[in-house]
Write a protein that holds these residues in place. Structure first.
Motif, PDB file in Angstrom:
ATOM      1  N   ARG A 160     -19.348  -2.127   3.240  1.00  0.00           N
ATOM      2  CA  ARG A 160     -20.127  -2.060   2.000  1.00  0.00           C
ATOM      3  C   ARG A 160     -20.591  -0.637   1.682  1.00  0.00           C
ATOM      4  O   ARG A 160     -21.105   0.049   2.572  1.00  0.00           O
ATOM      5  CB  ARG A 160     -21.403  -2.889   2.131  1.00  0.00           C
ATOM      6  N   ALA A 161     -20.496  -0.258   0.461  1.00  0.00           N
ATOM      7  CA  ALA A 161     -20.876   1.093   0.050  1.00  0.00           C
ATOM      8  C   ALA A 161     -22.371   1.337   0.226  1.00  0.00           C
ATOM      9  O   ALA A 161     -22.804   2.461   0.495  1.00  0.00           O
ATOM     10  CB  ALA A 161     -20.479   1.327  -1.409  1.00  0.00           C
ATOM     11  N   ASP A 162     -23.177   0.271   0.097  1.00  0.00           N
ATOM     12  CA  ASP A 162     -24.640   0.425   0.186  1.00  0.00           C
ATOM     13  C   ASP A 162     -25.153   0.082   1.579  1.00  0.00           C
ATOM     14  O   ASP A 162     -26.337  -0.205   1.750  1.00  0.00           O
ATOM     15  CB  ASP A 162     -25.316  -0.468  -0.852  1.00  0.00           C
ATOM     16  N   ASP A 177     -26.833  -0.357   4.950  1.00  0.00           N
ATOM     17  CA  ASP A 177     -27.946   0.231   5.693  1.00  0.00           C
ATOM     18  C   ASP A 177     -27.492   0.368   7.147  1.00  0.00           C
ATOM     19  O   ASP A 177     -27.303  -0.632   7.846  1.00  0.00           O
ATOM     20  CB  ASP A 177     -29.181  -0.669   5.586  1.00  0.00           C
ATOM     21  N   ARG A 200     -17.757   3.758   6.170  1.00  0.00           N
ATOM     22  CA  ARG A 200     -18.385   3.617   4.844  1.00  0.00           C
ATOM     23  C   ARG A 200     -17.800   4.638   3.881  1.00  0.00           C
ATOM     24  O   ARG A 200     -17.507   4.324   2.726  1.00  0.00           O
ATOM     25  CB  ARG A 200     -19.910   3.792   4.973  1.00  0.00           C
ATOM     26  N   ARG A 227     -32.440  -8.619   4.457  1.00  0.00           N
ATOM     27  CA  ARG A 227     -31.191  -7.895   4.692  1.00  0.00           C
ATOM     28  C   ARG A 227     -30.420  -8.506   5.867  1.00  0.00           C
ATOM     29  O   ARG A 227     -29.201  -8.639   5.823  1.00  0.00           O
ATOM     30  CB  ARG A 227     -31.483  -6.407   4.936  1.00  0.00           C
ATOM     31  N   TYR A 257     -26.653  -9.758   5.657  1.00  0.00           N
ATOM     32  CA  TYR A 257     -25.589  -9.210   6.513  1.00  0.00           C
ATOM     33  C   TYR A 257     -24.998 -10.303   7.405  1.00  0.00           C
ATOM     34  O   TYR A 257     -23.783 -10.366   7.592  1.00  0.00           O
ATOM     35  CB  TYR A 257     -26.115  -8.058   7.372  1.00  0.00           C
TER      36      TYR A 257
END
Lengths: 204, 204
Positions: free
Chosen positions: B158-160, B162, B152, A192, A196
């Motif tokens: 980004r919609a997802d 973290d 968000r 991730r 990112y």
């Protein structure tokens, strides 16, 4: 390490050197940097303290060599050649490989405990920190910078990329999470981070 | 802080409390966490050590309160309300503001010296670290997470996304550069971090 003797003497020297490194790392992990002394390392390694003083000028010097040796072993254990980050032409894949290997190292107590002790001391001791950065951290960050520079040449990252900041986008979050134990260190997390850092947080 | 007395007694209590916080931060910066004792703090603050024991159960508790108070003062000094990161609708601008203010704090010795000492101890002491993270670090990271969550909701990231990893893309590089002194801490650097974290390293 100026010894240049018979094969037997060299083997003894090498055994002593390894014993000293192991004792130094074990002690600094157990009692911290401040309470680790040349005397303590010598006693634990089963060598005379003059043996240590003959080879190293200071506690910091022994520890930095010991830590450098540990980092080389860790790199060898995960199959890194140590000299470079692979360049397969797929930057994301290459960085995922390296970040995953780093996660594996950071969760291994052999590496975690002494590295924490040395890092903690570097945080409050600017002189030790400078040596630590120059000897150990900077060369490791340079591997990332070199790999990113190769991708920059090929137009795979921004043409105006600031390499130092770019490297920190990978190493900074990982180190911070490790040092302050703020979250799990997993391969999914490594992947991730690469995603990112390369692609950003803005909508795709 | 269970005192509930006349106005004069309250003023004296408040003066003692401030003296204790200042003494605790000064000592931990000068001699490190390990050598900072309740006795030492009391002597430097000019109070009896029973005064400290009456209000705090341990050295860690005094220091965490002292550091929390310092962080509040630092936030107030740069005009932060402390409760949230501004939401002007321009995520990049809002984050630049906060990162620049953080840079200003980190280069100020008043903040830098005791924070280094406490962070260094947290690196090697998992129990203190957990308190430090819960009391001080996590609430500060949550301000970023909340701001990113608002963006968000509006589809600006980004919609997802973290959130925990996303926050680290800003705080991780900055903390790492500060802790290991690997590069200059400037507003230009803060701005570049926001740009890279939001937009990534890939070609635009």
């Amino acid at each position: 390490m100026a010894d240049n003797k018979s094969p037997d003497a060299s083997r003894r020297s090498e055994r002593s050197r390894r014993a000293i490194f192991e004792a130094a790392l074990a002690l600094v992990g157990e009692v911290g940097y401040q309470k680790t002394t040349i005397e303590g390392i010598a006693a634990r390694a089963g060598v005379g303290k003059q043996t240590i003083y003959r080879w190293w000028p200071s506690r910091a010097a022994v520890l930095l060599d010991a830590y450098s040796d540990l980092a080389d072993q860790a790199a060898a254990a995960v199959g890194e050649v140590g000299a470079a980050i692979p360049d397969t032409g797929d930057l994301a894949a290459d960085l995922r490989l390296v970040l995953r290997a780093t996660v594996d190292e950071l969760v291994d107590p052999t590496y975690d405990v002494p590295t924490r002790a040395l890092t903690a001391e570097g945080v409050v001791d600017a002189e030790l920190c400078a040596q630590y950065v120059e000897r150990l951290l900077r060369p490791s960050l340079k591997l990332y910078a070199d790999r990113l520079a190769a991708s920059r040449e090929r137009g795979e990252v921004r043409a105006d990329l600031d390499l130092e900041t770019a490297v920190e986008m990978f190493t900074g979050p990982l180190s911070g999470r490790w040092l302050m134990r703020t979250g799990p260190l997993t391969h999914a997390y490594a992947d991730r981070l690469v995603d990112y850092a390369l692609n950003g947080l803005a909508p795709r």
